[in-house]
Write a protein that holds these residues in place. Structure first.
Motif, PDB file in Angstrom:
ATOM      1  N   ARG A  54     -31.902  21.704 -56.502  1.00  0.00           N
ATOM      2  CA  ARG A  54     -31.581  23.051 -56.992  1.00  0.00           C
ATOM      3  C   ARG A  54     -31.492  24.050 -55.841  1.00  0.00           C
ATOM      4  O   ARG A  54     -30.611  24.896 -55.819  1.00  0.00           O
ATOM      5  N   ARG A  55     -32.422  23.964 -54.883  1.00  0.00           N
ATOM      6  CA  ARG A  55     -32.382  24.869 -53.723  1.00  0.00           C
ATOM      7  C   ARG A  55     -31.102  24.675 -52.916  1.00  0.00           C
ATOM      8  O   ARG A  55     -30.455  25.648 -52.515  1.00  0.00           O
ATOM      9  N   GLU A  56     -30.741  23.414 -52.680  1.00  0.00           N
ATOM     10  CA  GLU A  56     -29.529  23.131 -51.904  1.00  0.00           C
ATOM     11  C   GLU A  56     -28.281  23.596 -52.642  1.00  0.00           C
ATOM     12  O   GLU A  56     -27.355  24.140 -52.026  1.00  0.00           O
ATOM     13  N   ALA A  57     -28.249  23.378 -53.962  1.00  0.00           N
ATOM     14  CA  ALA A  57     -27.094  23.808 -54.747  1.00  0.00           C
ATOM     15  C   ALA A  57     -26.982  25.327 -54.755  1.00  0.00           C
ATOM     16  O   ALA A  57     -25.873  25.882 -54.648  1.00  0.00           O
ATOM     17  N   ALA A  58     -28.111  26.020 -54.867  1.00  0.00           N
ATOM     18  CA  ALA A  58     -28.086  27.485 -54.860  1.00  0.00           C
ATOM     19  C   ALA A  58     -27.538  28.001 -53.533  1.00  0.00           C
ATOM     20  O   ALA A  58     -26.718  28.927 -53.515  1.00  0.00           O
ATOM     21  N   THR A  59     -27.950  27.387 -52.442  1.00  0.00           N
ATOM     22  CA  THR A  59     -27.442  27.786 -51.127  1.00  0.00           C
ATOM     23  C   THR A  59     -25.940  27.537 -51.034  1.00  0.00           C
ATOM     24  O   THR A  59     -25.190  28.393 -50.546  1.00  0.00           O
ATOM     25  N   ALA A  60     -25.502  26.391 -51.515  1.00  0.00           N
ATOM     26  CA  ALA A  60     -24.072  26.062 -51.466  1.00  0.00           C
ATOM     27  C   ALA A  60     -23.260  27.043 -52.310  1.00  0.00           C
ATOM     28  O   ALA A  60     -22.182  27.485 -51.892  1.00  0.00           O
ATOM     29  N   PHE A  61     -23.765  27.385 -53.498  1.00  0.00           N
ATOM     30  CA  PHE A  61     -23.051  28.334 -54.355  1.00  0.00           C
ATOM     31  C   PHE A  61     -23.002  29.716 -53.721  1.00  0.00           C
ATOM     32  O   PHE A  61     -21.990  30.410 -53.803  1.00  0.00           O
ATOM     33  N   GLU A  62     -24.102  30.138 -53.088  1.00  0.00           N
ATOM     34  CA  GLU A  62     -24.103  31.438 -52.411  1.00  0.00           C
ATOM     35  C   GLU A  62     -23.091  31.460 -51.279  1.00  0.00           C
ATOM     36  O   GLU A  62     -22.368  32.434 -51.103  1.00  0.00           O
ATOM     37  N   ASP A  63     -23.047  30.377 -50.511  1.00  0.00           N
ATOM     38  CA  ASP A  63     -22.088  30.292 -49.411  1.00  0.00           C
ATOM     39  C   ASP A  63     -20.653  30.301 -49.926  1.00  0.00           C
ATOM     40  O   ASP A  63     -19.756  30.788 -49.244  1.00  0.00           O
ATOM     41  N   GLY A  64     -20.456  29.773 -51.117  1.00  0.00           N
ATOM     42  CA  GLY A  64     -19.127  29.727 -51.715  1.00  0.00           C
ATOM     43  C   GLY A  64     -18.772  30.973 -52.499  1.00  0.00           C
ATOM     44  O   GLY A  64     -17.694  31.036 -53.115  1.00  0.00           O
ATOM     45  N   GLY A  65     -19.671  31.946 -52.555  1.00  0.00           N
ATOM     46  CA  GLY A  65     -19.382  33.187 -53.262  1.00  0.00           C
ATOM     47  C   GLY A  65     -19.519  33.091 -54.771  1.00  0.00           C
ATOM     48  O   GLY A  65     -18.922  33.884 -55.505  1.00  0.00           O
ATOM     49  N   ARG A  66     -20.308  32.131 -55.264  1.00  0.00           N
ATOM     50  CA  ARG A  66     -20.496  31.974 -56.705  1.00  0.00           C
ATOM     51  C   ARG A  66     -21.909  32.403 -57.071  1.00  0.00           C
ATOM     52  O   ARG A  66     -22.789  31.589 -57.317  1.00  0.00           O
ATOM     53  N   ALA A  67     -22.127  33.707 -57.109  1.00  0.00           N
ATOM     54  CA  ALA A  67     -23.467  34.266 -57.312  1.00  0.00           C
ATOM     55  C   ALA A  67     -24.065  33.873 -58.658  1.00  0.00           C
ATOM     56  O   ALA A  67     -25.274  33.621 -58.753  1.00  0.00           O
ATOM     57  N   GLU A  68     -23.246  33.814 -59.718  1.00  0.00           N
ATOM     58  CA  GLU A  68     -23.788  33.485 -61.043  1.00  0.00           C
ATOM     59  C   GLU A  68     -24.296  32.050 -61.097  1.00  0.00           C
ATOM     60  O   GLU A  68     -25.331  31.765 -61.706  1.00  0.00           O
ATOM     61  N   MET A  69     -23.618  31.118 -60.431  1.00  0.00           N
ATOM     62  CA  MET A  69     -24.073  29.730 -60.401  1.00  0.00           C
ATOM     63  C   MET A  69     -25.322  29.599 -59.516  1.00  0.00           C
ATOM     64  O   MET A  69     -26.234  28.830 -59.837  1.00  0.00           O
ATOM     65  N   ALA A  70     -25.361  30.354 -58.429  1.00  0.00           N
ATOM     66  CA  ALA A  70     -26.536  30.341 -57.559  1.00  0.00           C
ATOM     67  C   ALA A  70     -27.759  30.851 -58.319  1.00  0.00           C
ATOM     68  O   ALA A  70     -28.853  30.294 -58.194  1.00  0.00           O
ATOM     69  N   ALA A  71     -27.576  31.887 -59.125  1.00  0.00           N
ATOM     70  CA  ALA A  71     -28.681  32.437 -59.914  1.00  0.00           C
ATOM     71  C   ALA A  71     -29.178  31.415 -60.925  1.00  0.00           C
ATOM     72  O   ALA A  71     -30.397  31.288 -61.155  1.00  0.00           O
ATOM     73  N   LYS A  72     -28.262  30.667 -61.540  1.00  0.00           N
ATOM     74  CA  LYS A  72     -28.636  29.630 -62.507  1.00  0.00           C
ATOM     75  C   LYS A  72     -29.476  28.548 -61.816  1.00  0.00           C
ATOM     76  O   LYS A  72     -30.507  28.119 -62.353  1.00  0.00           O
ATOM     77  N   GLU A  73     -29.029  28.111 -60.640  1.00  0.00           N
ATOM     78  CA  GLU A  73     -29.768  27.082 -59.904  1.00  0.00           C
ATOM     79  C   GLU A  73     -31.156  27.587 -59.498  1.00  0.00           C
ATOM     80  O   GLU A  73     -32.135  26.850 -59.569  1.00  0.00           O
ATOM     81  N   LYS A  74     -31.242  28.840 -59.079  1.00  0.00           N
ATOM     82  CA  LYS A  74     -32.536  29.412 -58.702  1.00  0.00           C
ATOM     83  C   LYS A  74     -33.469  29.504 -59.903  1.00  0.00           C
ATOM     84  O   LYS A  74     -34.677  29.291 -59.777  1.00  0.00           O
ATOM     85  N   ALA A  75     -32.917  29.838 -61.072  1.00  0.00           N
ATOM     86  CA  ALA A  75     -33.735  29.907 -62.285  1.00  0.00           C
ATOM     87  C   ALA A  75     -34.281  28.525 -62.638  1.00  0.00           C
ATOM     88  O   ALA A  75     -35.447  28.388 -63.029  1.00  0.00           O
ATOM     89  N   GLU A  76     -33.439  27.492 -62.499  1.00  0.00           N
ATOM     90  CA  GLU A  76     -33.898  26.127 -62.767  1.00  0.00           C
ATOM     91  C   GLU A  76     -34.978  25.717 -61.761  1.00  0.00           C
ATOM     92  O   GLU A  76     -35.965  25.081 -62.136  1.00  0.00           O
ATOM     93  N   ALA A  77     -34.793  26.086 -60.499  1.00  0.00           N
ATOM     94  CA  ALA A  77     -35.789  25.754 -59.476  1.00  0.00           C
ATOM     95  C   ALA A  77     -37.121  26.434 -59.781  1.00  0.00           C
ATOM     96  O   ALA A  77     -38.190  25.857 -59.564  1.00  0.00           O
ATOM     97  N   ALA A  78     -37.063  27.648 -60.310  1.00  0.00           N
ATOM     98  CA  ALA A  78     -38.293  28.366 -60.656  1.00  0.00           C
ATOM     99  C   ALA A  78     -39.033  27.665 -61.794  1.00  0.00           C
ATOM    100  O   ALA A  78     -40.270  27.587 -61.787  1.00  0.00           O
ATOM    101  N   VAL A  79     -38.294  27.136 -62.761  1.00  0.00           N
ATOM    102  CA  VAL A  79     -38.924  26.404 -63.865  1.00  0.00           C
ATOM    103  C   VAL A  79     -39.595  25.148 -63.330  1.00  0.00           C
ATOM    104  O   VAL A  79     -40.743  24.841 -63.670  1.00  0.00           O
TER     105      VAL A  79
END
Length: 152
Positions: free
Chosen positions: A63-88
């Motif tokens: 989840r952390r790696e995916a969030a970083t990849a989404f942020e780098d790709g400019g997909r903030a909403e997907m990065a937020a989803k991955e971060k929320a899953e990582a928090a759970v």
């Protein structure tokens, strides 16, 4: 059955009743990963709590790696989803070690192995001592970076 797996299942039921979409989908995904780990290999087995922590750590890292990849790709909403899953997932992992605690464990391992002047040749031995101590409580990359720093 492991107590952690029971807790995950109970929390999944609670999340479903509360209509918490993020939590319920994340817990379903984690339970599926645990089941896949149980049936992997030649013989099915029941995972211990330590094994389940390992699966959870792997999923959290994904989840952390995916969030970083989404942020780098400019997909903030997907990065937020991955971060929320990582928090759970983080709710079920042991307390994470701080950088200072990791440095202390690495220093003790370097002294224990007697690798102070050997440089990078001793990295495998030091990591072999440190890894069991930090399992599930620290990212392996952070531990390896600290070992490299102290041995260099």
């Amino acid at each position: 059955m492991s107590t952690l797996k029971d807790r995950l299942r109970t929390d999944l039921t609670s999340a479903m009743k509360a209509r918490d979409e993020v939590r319920s989908s994340t817990l379903r995904m984690v339970l599926t990963a645990i089941t896949n780990a149980e049936v992997a290999g030649k013989q099915q087995r029941e995972l211990s709590d330590d094994d389940i922590v390992g699966v959870l750590s792997t999923e959290a890292k994904k989840r952390r790696e995916a969030a970083t990849a989404f942020e780098d790709g400019g997909r903030a909403e997907m990065a937020a989803k991955e971060k929320a899953e990582a928090a759970v997932i983080a709710d079920y992992l042991p307390e994470q070690l701080t950088a200072e605690e990791i440095a202390g464990l690495v220093t003790a391992a370097v002294e224990q192995v007697g690798a102070a002047g050997e440089g990078m040749k001793a990295m495998g031995r030091v990591m072999g001592v440190v890894q069991p101590q930090v399992k599930g409580r620290a990212d392996g990359g952070a531990v390896a970076a600290e070992v490299r720093r102290q041995l260099a």
